[in-house]
Design a protein around this motif. Structure first.
Motif, short mmCIF file in Angstrom:
data_model
loop_
_atom_site.label_atom_id
_atom_site.label_comp_id
_atom_site.label_asym_id
_atom_site.label_seq_id
_atom_site.Cartn_x
_atom_site.Cartn_y
_atom_site.Cartn_z
N ALA A 287 -5.72 2.60 -4.50
CA ALA A 287 -6.30 1.07 -3.89
C ALA A 287 -6.43 0.45 -5.25
CB ALA A 287 -7.76 1.29 -3.30
N THR B 60 -4.05 -2.96 -5.98
CA THR B 60 -4.82 -4.33 -6.30
C THR B 60 -4.75 -4.63 -7.65
OG1 THR B 60 -7.07 -3.26 -6.18
CG2 THR B 60 -6.15 -4.03 -4.06
N VAL C 298 -8.52 -1.89 1.12
CA VAL C 298 -7.24 -0.89 1.15
C VAL C 298 -7.95 0.40 1.14
CG1 VAL C 298 -5.30 -0.06 -0.38
CG2 VAL C 298 -5.94 -2.66 -0.29
N ILE C 299 -8.78 0.54 0.56
CA ILE C 299 -9.76 1.94 0.64
C ILE C 299 -9.84 2.14 2.26
CG2 ILE C 299 -12.03 3.12 0.17
CD1 ILE C 299 -11.87 1.67 -2.66
N LYS D 161 -9.56 -4.72 -2.85
CA LYS D 161 -9.44 -3.10 -3.27
C LYS D 161 -10.36 -2.50 -1.91
CE LYS D 161 -11.24 0.17 -6.29
NZ LYS D 161 -11.82 0.49 -7.39
N ILE E 153 0.73 -1.18 0.20
CA ILE E 153 -0.02 -0.07 -0.03
C ILE E 153 0.97 1.24 -0.18
CG2 ILE E 153 -1.94 1.33 1.19
CD1 ILE E 153 -2.74 -1.35 2.55
#
Lengths: 389, 389
Positions: free
Chosen positions: B359, B363, B381-382, B378, B269
């Motif tokens: 994101a 991904t 990650v967001i 995703k 990330i």
């Protein structure tokens, strides 16, 4: 922290069934090898057959050197050197405990050397080359699987001497914790004591500001302390066996020496115990180390307080540093007792009348001091041995 | 514990004035080398002159590749490969921080490869050989001095990608803590965060019974925590600089990975943060890691309790594991703050409107998951980036 050079290129192949790779690993180095091992235990366990099958599958020829004993002797080393020369062998494999590996290492330095291999052990010659060595280790203890050491006993005079040179670090070591399931409790405990001793020899240093390696040492000691009791109760506990095995390597692969100078007096004194009495090295260390600690702790009481607090979780009031330090030493001794080891000369069946003789040999007739943390003369060694009575 | 293979043959030459050995070390491998470095800092400090003098004394010819920037770019790698080929160079030396070393590593794999070096970074080709590499490291952070990694940024599309292969572990690395005295506080802190992150990525694992490596990780983290504040107050404190520098190597030389599977989501990330925003990697990690922890801690609360208790000395009552775990996460974030790093996207001047885009890239347009401890899609990650706002 002291300046240092660190290099350890041994490839560790660790885990279940890892010995199945032996043939293909060896084949990269040689088509014909010397295969060293001890007594019948690798035959009884089936390991011998698996190794032989794997060697044959990979078309690796081998000459055997078997019957290597604990406290490995010089004679088989000389025999192995002869076998290698006669058969033009350029690779030495050991399968078993530290004695087989130390024998293999001594053979590896002896083959390319024109003189007698013992020259290296008495400082008459310096190692400049060695055959490559491969190891399957079945006893977590000596750390020889990735160390630069070999310790050999010369029966002539019962002299136990070591060499240390990067040339004898194994090219690869195969470590399968399952192979340690059948170790008797006493041998398991002796191995744990040896591992603890390797760490403690490094831990007690006069070098200041060695924060990382102090903490790494403490991590390794706590791992042994927490796992050895598990395997004594449950010998087939893979995870605990694996922790002990991997810690045994880390304890003696020189990472924990970086930036510091270790002591090693206890090892030197112990060599006289196991040299003269054929007691297991780990048991000898369990006897010597607590006595050594009691004799030297006032030299740097802060270090012994750190040892007590961080390794043994001693939580006495900080009103007396001495009490804390002594409690740490007491816990060390109790640990060795608890895992079934002798902690006095008497318990180890060591003849107390030989104390002076041992101190004499250890200090080269009183002419040399042993240890770095405190440099001990013959009188000091006698005092320590008396404390260990 | 998982089965593993461990081998790290990098020779570490550590300590005061250790760079004086550079010419003689290099000479063992080559008479003509590529000499990679960054900007003017090694010239200002006098290191450049000392290296050049030592190379000349040892009659080592060198071609220079200078101007390597943080978040090292692909173009200088291609240029270095060209220089090596044109001049028949078989050894690459880097002097400086991780960027110079990672550039040297990428050059080393590119020279013997017929295609474009970027192929390795996008998985189109597999490394099968590399030139030997020597390193003088001046920034304790990436661990590249003995790691098998190189991370390069392709400006076309701002893609930051890494390779991992044993072929690019440096043959030797020279580490002199004195060379880090002049590091600005912010860079020192970023380096410390990077080192902490390398350890934490390994620490948060789903593999059970990894007692030794857990404790070794904790030892390394505590060393960083205790020494970084010392050097921020007293930049020329040799011992504290030395602790940080050696811990930086141990954090990423793969010892702490043995028997376990690390996570690495936070690194992936973060690559989007520093890829798109040219923020320092360590600062990006200080922003991402605490947010990641908050998002995943319920996945294995026991592990987070161990982290809180053993690393951060959290002593809350064991009535609520959740409280203990959260306190450990809070202390991690406070540590990064205390050493002067941003801990939110806002503090890092990261454009929050780009969260979805980041994101997405991280991904691979939502088609891949990142991380091993918890496999994040995703959406995850967001959520983490939103927690980091």
């Amino acid at each position: 922290m002291k300046n240092f050079v660190f290099k350890n290129a041994t490839e560790i192949i660790f885990g279940k069934n890892s010995e199945r790779f032996i043939g293909s690993k060896v084949k990269k180095y040689a088509d014909k090898i010397l295969f060293c091992y001890g007594g019948g235990s690798i035959k009884k366990s089936g390991l011998y057959d698996r190794v032989v099958d794997s060697l044959k599958e990979n078309e690796v020829e081998f000459i055997e050197l078997s019957g290597i004993k604990p406290n490995p002797r010089l004679e088989p080393v000389r025999e192995g050197i002869k076998l290698c020369r006669e058969n033009n062998i350029k690779f030495v494999l050991s399968v078993g405990g530290g004695s087989a590996a130390d024998t293999a290492k001594a053979i590896a330095v002896g083959v390319p050397y024109e003189g007698d291999v013992w020259d290296f052990f008495i400082g008459k010659a310096k190692v400049k080359e060695a055959l490559p060595i491969g190891v399957i280790i079945t006893l977590p203890a000596t750390g020889t699987e990735s160390s630069n050491n070999s310790v050999i006993m010369n029966e002539e005079g019962w002299l136990k001497k070591g060499i240390a040179t990067g040339y004898i670090r194994p090219t690869f070591s195969i470590m399968n914790p399952e192979l340690t399931f059948t170790l008797p409790a006493y041998q398991t405990a002796c191995g744990a004591a040896d591992i603890m001793a390797h760490i403690m020899e490094r831990y007690f240093t006069n070098i200041k500001n060695v924060d990382l390696t102090d903490r790494l040492c403490e991590a390794a000691m706590k791992t042994i302390i927490n796992n050895v009791e598990i395997v004594l109760k449950d010998p087939e506990n893979y995870d605990a066996r694996a922790e002990i095995m991997w810690t045994g390597t880390i304890a003696h692969n020189d990472l924990l020496s970086t930036g510091r100078i270790g002591d090693w007096a206890s090892h030197q004194i112990e060599h006289e115990l196991s040299g003269q009495n054929d007691i297991a090295h780990g048991a000898g260390l369990a006897i010597i180390f607590p006595a050594w600690m009691k004799y030297v702790y006032t030299h740097d009481i802060n270090r012994f307080v750190q040892f007590a607090v961080r390794v043994w979780n001693v939580e006495l009031a900080y009103t007396s540093y001495e009490d804390i330090a002594l409690e740490g030493i007491k816990k060390t001794k109790e640990f060795f007792q608890k895992i079934g080891l002798p902690v006095t000369l008497k318990e180890g069946n060591i003849d107390e009348s030989k104390i002076e003789e041992m101190a004499d040999k250890c200090t080269n007739n009183g002419t040399q001091r042993v240890g770095q943390f405190v440099k001990l003369n013959k009188e000091d060694v006698i005092n320590i041995l008396n404390l260990a009575k």
